[in-house]
Design a protein around this motif. Structure first.
Motif, mmCIF file in Angstrom:
data_model
loop_
_atom_site.group_PDB
_atom_site.id
_atom_site.type_symbol
_atom_site.label_atom_id
_atom_site.label_comp_id
_atom_site.label_asym_id
_atom_site.label_seq_id
_atom_site.Cartn_x
_atom_site.Cartn_y
_atom_site.Cartn_z
ATOM 1 N N TYR A 101 -76.624 -127.058 103.159
ATOM 2 C CA TYR A 101 -77.593 -126.472 103.527
ATOM 3 C C TYR A 101 -78.961 -126.679 102.753
ATOM 4 O O TYR A 101 -79.038 -126.704 101.567
ATOM 5 N N LYS A 114 -64.559 -120.447 101.466
ATOM 6 C CA LYS A 114 -65.405 -120.039 100.041
ATOM 7 C C LYS A 114 -66.944 -119.649 100.182
ATOM 8 O O LYS A 114 -67.229 -119.911 101.278
ATOM 9 N N GLU A 115 -67.378 -119.158 99.001
ATOM 10 C CA GLU A 115 -68.698 -118.736 99.342
ATOM 11 C C GLU A 115 -69.650 -119.857 99.040
ATOM 12 O O GLU A 115 -69.370 -121.005 98.611
ATOM 13 N N ARG A 116 -70.877 -119.878 99.519
ATOM 14 C CA ARG A 116 -71.973 -120.747 99.287
ATOM 15 C C ARG A 116 -72.068 -121.047 97.760
ATOM 16 O O ARG A 116 -72.463 -119.998 97.099
ATOM 17 N N GLU A 117 -72.348 -122.092 97.583
ATOM 18 C CA GLU A 117 -72.459 -122.564 96.246
ATOM 19 C C GLU A 117 -73.755 -123.683 96.358
ATOM 20 O O GLU A 117 -74.084 -124.318 96.897
ATOM 21 N N HIS A 134 -77.740 -126.396 98.778
ATOM 22 C CA HIS A 134 -76.532 -125.548 98.725
ATOM 23 C C HIS A 134 -75.279 -126.116 99.705
ATOM 24 O O HIS A 134 -75.487 -126.815 100.643
ATOM 25 N N ARG A 135 -74.192 -125.678 99.348
ATOM 26 C CA ARG A 135 -72.954 -126.113 100.142
ATOM 27 C C ARG A 135 -72.065 -124.878 100.503
ATOM 28 O O ARG A 135 -71.999 -124.033 99.390
ATOM 29 N N GLN A 136 -71.278 -125.087 101.452
ATOM 30 C CA GLN A 136 -70.293 -124.213 101.827
ATOM 31 C C GLN A 136 -68.977 -124.612 102.349
ATOM 32 O O GLN A 136 -69.044 -125.333 103.394
ATOM 33 N N ALA A 173 -67.836 -130.250 102.534
ATOM 34 C CA ALA A 173 -68.552 -128.971 102.981
ATOM 35 C C ALA A 173 -70.042 -129.101 103.963
ATOM 36 O O ALA A 173 -69.998 -130.198 104.333
#
Length: 121
Positions: free
Chosen positions: A94, A43-46, A37-39, A91
């Motif tokens: 994670y 912005k919200e985590r994507e 995932h990335r953030q 970003a």
């Protein structure tokens, strides 16, 4: 307990490549799936990509064709090969694992601390 440690982040130019790695360690009995995932700031985590049992992979539309997720079950490692990077890919990335802890009867989510990826001239 369980730890996930990411590595491989850094600064690259647009069009460049990076390879992220994540190693899981600790007291667990099995890993069902691993993901990235990335953030970005503000912005919200994507969700980016997932690799499940049987090496079944899925990708977000924004990265499909550019990123490749893979895993080494013997080493409890998941990697993310990122090619043709864009500034929009900047970003904190994670690592995420869905696994069963030792003595556990159900699966739980664990997260790494993240690694910074910056795509800029």
């Amino acid at each position: 307990q369980v730890q996930l440690v990411e590595s491989g982040g850094g600064l690259v130019q647009p069009g460049g490549s990076l390879r992220l790695s994540c190693v899981a360690s600790g007291s667990f009995s099995s890993i069902n799936a691993m993901a990235w995932h990335r953030q970005a700031p503000g912005k919200e985590r994507e969700w980016v990509a997932t690799i499940a049992s049987g090496d079944i992979t899925n990708y977000a539309v924004s990265v499909k064709g550019r990123f490749t997720i893979s895993r080494d079950n013997a080493k409890n490692t998941v990697t993310l090969q990122m090619d043709s990077l864009k500034p929009e890919d900047t970003a904190v990335y994670y690592c995420n694992a869905v696994l069963r802890v030792r003595w556990g009867t159900t699966y739980n989510d664990f997260w790494g601390q993240g690694t910074q990826v910056t795509v800029s001239i």
